[in-house]
Write an enzyme that holds these catalytic residues in place. Structure first.
Site, PDB file in Angstrom:
ATOM      1  N   GLN A 117       0.839  -1.204   0.000  1.00 32.58           N
ATOM      2  CA  GLN A 117       0.000   0.000   0.000  1.00 32.58           C
ATOM      3  C   GLN A 117       0.875   1.255   0.000  1.00 32.58           C
ATOM      4  O   GLN A 117       1.116   1.856   1.039  1.00 32.58           O
ATOM      5  CB  GLN A 117      -0.890  -0.041   1.245  1.00 32.58           C
ATOM      6  CG  GLN A 117      -1.937   1.014   1.298  1.00 32.58           C
ATOM      7  CD  GLN A 117      -3.048   0.752   0.313  1.00 32.58           C
ATOM      8  OE1 GLN A 117      -3.520  -0.366   0.188  1.00 32.58           O
ATOM      9  NE2 GLN A 117      -3.475   1.779  -0.367  1.00 32.58           N
ATOM     10  N   PHE A 118       1.332   1.670  -1.181  1.00 36.69           N
ATOM     11  CA  PHE A 118       2.198   2.846  -1.259  1.00 36.69           C
ATOM     12  C   PHE A 118       1.489   4.116  -0.800  1.00 36.69           C
ATOM     13  O   PHE A 118       2.128   5.076  -0.366  1.00 36.69           O
ATOM     14  CB  PHE A 118       2.766   3.024  -2.677  1.00 36.69           C
ATOM     15  CG  PHE A 118       1.807   3.642  -3.655  1.00 36.69           C
ATOM     16  CD1 PHE A 118       1.795   5.011  -3.856  1.00 36.69           C
ATOM     17  CD2 PHE A 118       0.916   2.854  -4.371  1.00 36.69           C
ATOM     18  CE1 PHE A 118       0.913   5.583  -4.755  1.00 36.69           C
ATOM     19  CE2 PHE A 118       0.034   3.407  -5.269  1.00 36.69           C
ATOM     20  CZ  PHE A 118       0.026   4.789  -5.460  1.00 36.69           C
ATOM     21  N   THR A 119       0.160   4.134  -0.832  1.00 34.64           N
ATOM     22  CA  THR A 119      -0.567   5.344  -0.447  1.00 34.64           C
ATOM     23  C   THR A 119      -0.433   5.663   1.045  1.00 34.64           C
ATOM     24  O   THR A 119      -0.763   6.778   1.467  1.00 34.64           O
ATOM     25  CB  THR A 119      -2.056   5.259  -0.839  1.00 34.64           C
ATOM     26  OG1 THR A 119      -2.656   4.150  -0.185  1.00 34.64           O
ATOM     27  CG2 THR A 119      -2.216   5.132  -2.352  1.00 34.64           C
TER      28      THR A 119
END
Length: 151
Positions: free
Chosen positions: A78-80
């Site tokens: 989950q890069f966000t």
């Protein structure tokens, strides 16, 4: 590195309508890798998550770990989680690690958790995933570990 750990009764993950992973009772973990993260930060999560006591015991007290309850994990990159929202209304993700390095650490954490004796299912790195989960509690924990290079 950041992880959102959510206790769930069940969860499933689909890509393009196809079921990829599903778990029963356990954790859904969203894992974000920050630029500069290494196996040192990853090892913190590998050690911390299996022993984190956020599950109920027979008396309804939050006193047991995922290992104690024979739970499962669904881990999703989950890069966000690395979003910077301090300026304007559009987040930037400049502190997120480049995909190749992020995926390597994501896989490393998933493998480490599996070696701890927990059944681990994964998302598809970089894919548009649809996740259905039944949160338990709800009980959500944010774990963070930053490298010395980021301080």
């Amino acid at each position: 590195m950041k992880a959102v750990v959510q206790r769930v009764l069940d969860a499933n993950l689909k890509v393009d309508g196809k079921l990829i992973s599903e778990i029963g009772k356990g954790y859904v973990i969203f894992l974000g890798v920050m630029k500069g993260d290494t196996k040192v930060e990853a090892d913190y999560f590998i050690k911390k998550i299996p022993t984190l006591r956020i599950c109920e015991d027979e008396n309804g007290k939050i006193n047991r770990s995922i290992i104690d309850t024979n739970g499962e994990i669904l881990i999703v990159s989950q890069f966000t989680l690395m979003a910077n929202t301090s300026h304007g209304n559009r987040p930037d993700f400049l502190s997120a690690e480049v995909p190749e390095k992020a995926n390597a650490l994501y896989e490393y954490v998933a493998e480490g958790l599996s070696k701890a004796g927990i059944p681990v299912k994964k998302g598809v790195f970089g894919a548009d995933m649809k996740i259905n989960q039944t949160n338990d509690g709800p009980f959500t924990i944010l774990l963070e570990k930053t490298s010395q290079a980021q301080n």
